[in-house]
Motif scaffolding. Structure first.
Motif, PDB file in Angstrom:
ATOM      1  N   ALA A 267       0.885  -0.922  -0.138  1.00 49.97           N
ATOM      2  CA  ALA A 267       0.079   0.083  -0.137  1.00 49.97           C
ATOM      3  C   ALA A 267       0.515   1.016  -0.243  1.00 49.97           C
ATOM      4  N   HIS A 268       1.950   1.197   0.414  1.00 49.99           N
ATOM      5  CA  HIS A 268       2.613   2.895   0.563  1.00 49.99           C
ATOM      6  C   HIS A 268       3.554   2.339  -0.362  1.00 49.99           C
ATOM      7  N   PHE A 269       3.917   1.712  -1.017  1.00 47.91           N
ATOM      8  CA  PHE A 269       4.568   1.633  -2.659  1.00 47.91           C
ATOM      9  C   PHE A 269       3.302   1.964  -3.327  1.00 47.91           C
ATOM     10  N   ALA A 270       2.091   1.724  -3.667  1.00 47.52           N
ATOM     11  CA  ALA A 270       1.617   2.314  -4.645  1.00 47.52           C
ATOM     12  C   ALA A 270       0.874   3.646  -4.577  1.00 47.52           C
ATOM     13  N   LEU A 271       0.661   3.873  -2.687  1.00 52.12           N
ATOM     14  CA  LEU A 271       0.639   5.373  -2.436  1.00 52.12           C
ATOM     15  C   LEU A 271       1.418   6.252  -3.471  1.00 52.12           C
TER      16      LEU A 271
ATOM     17  N   LEU B 218       8.175  10.018  -2.344  1.00 61.02           N
ATOM     18  CA  LEU B 218      10.218   8.840  -1.845  1.00 61.02           C
ATOM     19  C   LEU B 218       9.747   9.007  -0.417  1.00 61.02           C
ATOM     20  N   ARG B 219       8.857   9.690   0.557  1.00 63.90           N
ATOM     21  CA  ARG B 219       8.583   9.114   1.294  1.00 63.90           C
ATOM     22  C   ARG B 219       8.123   8.082   1.927  1.00 63.90           C
ATOM     23  N   HIS B 220       7.387   7.343   1.199  1.00 68.42           N
ATOM     24  CA  HIS B 220       6.281   6.338   1.378  1.00 68.42           C
ATOM     25  C   HIS B 220       6.905   5.340  -0.206  1.00 68.42           C
ATOM     26  N   PHE B 221       8.067   5.621  -0.500  1.00 70.40           N
ATOM     27  CA  PHE B 221       8.187   4.757  -1.409  1.00 70.40           C
ATOM     28  C   PHE B 221      10.398   3.970  -0.476  1.00 70.40           C
ATOM     29  N   ARG B 222       9.962   5.125   0.626  1.00 72.70           N
ATOM     30  CA  ARG B 222      10.728   4.940   1.369  1.00 72.70           C
ATOM     31  C   ARG B 222      10.393   3.848   2.896  1.00 72.70           C
ATOM     32  N   LEU B 223       9.194   4.163   2.902  1.00 72.00           N
ATOM     33  CA  LEU B 223       8.239   3.411   3.968  1.00 72.00           C
ATOM     34  C   LEU B 223       8.694   1.828   3.332  1.00 72.00           C
ATOM     35  N   ALA B 224       7.631   1.684   2.285  1.00 69.26           N
ATOM     36  CA  ALA B 224       7.970   0.707   1.703  1.00 69.26           C
ATOM     37  C   ALA B 224       9.512  -0.757   1.870  1.00 69.26           C
ATOM     38  N   ALA B 225       9.870   0.302   1.731  1.00 68.76           N
ATOM     39  CA  ALA B 225      11.117  -0.356   1.070  1.00 68.76           C
ATOM     40  C   ALA B 225      12.344  -0.968   2.636  1.00 68.76           C
ATOM     41  N   ALA B 226      11.205   0.392   3.361  1.00 75.58           N
ATOM     42  CA  ALA B 226      12.210   0.072   5.113  1.00 75.58           C
ATOM     43  C   ALA B 226      11.178  -1.588   5.360  1.00 75.58           C
ATOM     44  N   LEU B 227       9.654  -1.184   5.183  1.00 72.39           N
ATOM     45  CA  LEU B 227       9.444  -2.883   5.408  1.00 72.39           C
ATOM     46  C   LEU B 227       9.151  -3.842   5.265  1.00 72.39           C
ATOM     47  N   ASP B 228       9.252  -3.498   3.747  1.00 77.18           N
ATOM     48  CA  ASP B 228       9.520  -4.902   2.656  1.00 77.18           C
ATOM     49  C   ASP B 228      10.685  -4.211   1.603  1.00 77.18           C
ATOM     50  N   PRO B 229      12.472  -4.843   2.087  1.00 72.31           N
ATOM     51  CA  PRO B 229      12.972  -4.829   0.965  1.00 72.31           C
ATOM     52  C   PRO B 229      13.091  -5.335  -0.556  1.00 72.31           C
ATOM     53  N   LYS B 230      11.993  -5.154  -0.923  1.00 69.73           N
ATOM     54  CA  LYS B 230      11.699  -6.106  -2.362  1.00 69.73           C
ATOM     55  C   LYS B 230      13.116  -4.987  -2.690  1.00 69.73           C
ATOM     56  N   PRO B 231      14.125  -6.031  -3.889  1.00 72.00           N
ATOM     57  CA  PRO B 231      14.562  -4.879  -5.581  1.00 72.00           C
ATOM     58  C   PRO B 231      13.526  -3.605  -5.796  1.00 72.00           C
ATOM     59  N   ASP B 232      12.009  -3.944  -6.369  1.00 78.27           N
ATOM     60  CA  ASP B 232      11.660  -2.882  -7.193  1.00 78.27           C
ATOM     61  C   ASP B 232      10.962  -1.211  -5.770  1.00 78.27           C
ATOM     62  N   TYR B 233      11.340  -1.832  -4.844  1.00 79.05           N
ATOM     63  CA  TYR B 233      10.645  -1.049  -2.873  1.00 79.05           C
ATOM     64  C   TYR B 233      11.991  -0.530  -3.002  1.00 79.05           C
ATOM     65  N   LEU B 234      13.003  -1.125  -3.197  1.00 81.58           N
ATOM     66  CA  LEU B 234      14.299  -0.810  -2.917  1.00 81.58           C
ATOM     67  C   LEU B 234      15.145   0.838  -3.922  1.00 81.58           C
ATOM     68  N   ALA B 235      14.686   0.313  -4.913  1.00 75.26           N
ATOM     69  CA  ALA B 235      15.596   0.731  -6.050  1.00 75.26           C
ATOM     70  C   ALA B 235      14.542   2.292  -6.020  1.00 75.26           C
ATOM     71  N   ARG B 236      13.024   2.507  -5.947  1.00 72.16           N
ATOM     72  CA  ARG B 236      12.546   3.809  -5.668  1.00 72.16           C
ATOM     73  C   ARG B 236      12.772   4.266  -4.521  1.00 72.16           C
ATOM     74  N   ALA B 237      13.101   3.948  -3.297  1.00 77.77           N
ATOM     75  CA  ALA B 237      13.414   4.601  -2.362  1.00 77.77           C
ATOM     76  C   ALA B 237      15.001   5.929  -2.249  1.00 77.77           C
ATOM     77  N   ARG B 238      15.412   5.158  -3.396  1.00 78.36           N
ATOM     78  CA  ARG B 238      16.729   5.548  -3.505  1.00 78.36           C
ATOM     79  C   ARG B 238      17.453   6.167  -1.997  1.00 78.36           C
ATOM     80  N   PHE B 239      17.519   5.077  -0.667  1.00 78.22           N
ATOM     81  CA  PHE B 239      18.100   5.393  -0.283  1.00 78.22           C
ATOM     82  C   PHE B 239      19.942   6.243   0.107  1.00 78.22           C
ATOM     83  N   GLY B 240      20.183   7.227   1.011  1.00 72.88           N
ATOM     84  CA  GLY B 240      21.724   7.434   0.606  1.00 72.88           C
ATOM     85  C   GLY B 240      21.212   8.707   0.073  1.00 72.88           C
ATOM     86  N   GLU B 241      19.948   9.640  -0.712  1.00 71.38           N
ATOM     87  CA  GLU B 241      20.399  10.564  -2.029  1.00 71.38           C
ATOM     88  C   GLU B 241      18.851  11.055  -0.451  1.00 71.38           C
TER      89      GLU B 241
END
Length: 122
Positions: A79-83, A97-120
């Motif tokens: 839901a975070h990723f889709a939002l 970006l906030r919700h992409f990062r929440l999605a990746a933090a909750l479930d580190p799937k490759p596509d979630y991580l790619a959109r999260a852009r951690f470190g930026e």
């Protein structure tokens, strides 16, 4: 729908999934609207309805549905990723970006991580 049994709702849900998968978000919404009215607490139906709104370019409605799901299930990574995708499509990148990062933090799937852009920076 003439019958409103639980079995009828399951059939409508499955049919809406197929319509959505075949590229008919409006048809899916026709089946999902009565289902959500009958079972407003059903997160699965709301997620599918939100996807239908998104694919039908009804971004405000999609955002509202995803937010309702997240109120009930704040740890729902999908839901975070889709939002986030919805907000991104609406040119609201910082919120997305906030919700992409929440999605990746909750479930580190490759596509979630790619959109999260951690470190930026946001």
């Amino acid at each position: 729908m003439s019958q409103t049994s639980p079995a009828t709702h399951v059939i409508a849900y499955r049919a809406a999934e197929r319509l959505l998968d075949s590229g008919d978000p409006r048809g899916a919404l026709t089946l999902l609207d009565p289902l959500v009215s009958a079972y407003p607490e059903n997160t699965s139906a709301r997620l599918l309805r939100a996807r239908a709104f998104f694919l039908g370019a009804q971004l405000r409605s999609a955002e509202q549905e995803f937010m309702l799901v997240l109120e009930r299930e704040p740890d729902n990574a999908y839901a975070h990723f889709a939002l986030a995708r919805t907000l991104q499509r609406a040119a609201r990148g910082e919120e997305a970006l906030r919700h992409f990062r929440l999605a990746a933090a909750l479930d580190p799937k490759p596509d979630y991580l790619a959109r999260a852009r951690f470190g930026e920076q946001p």
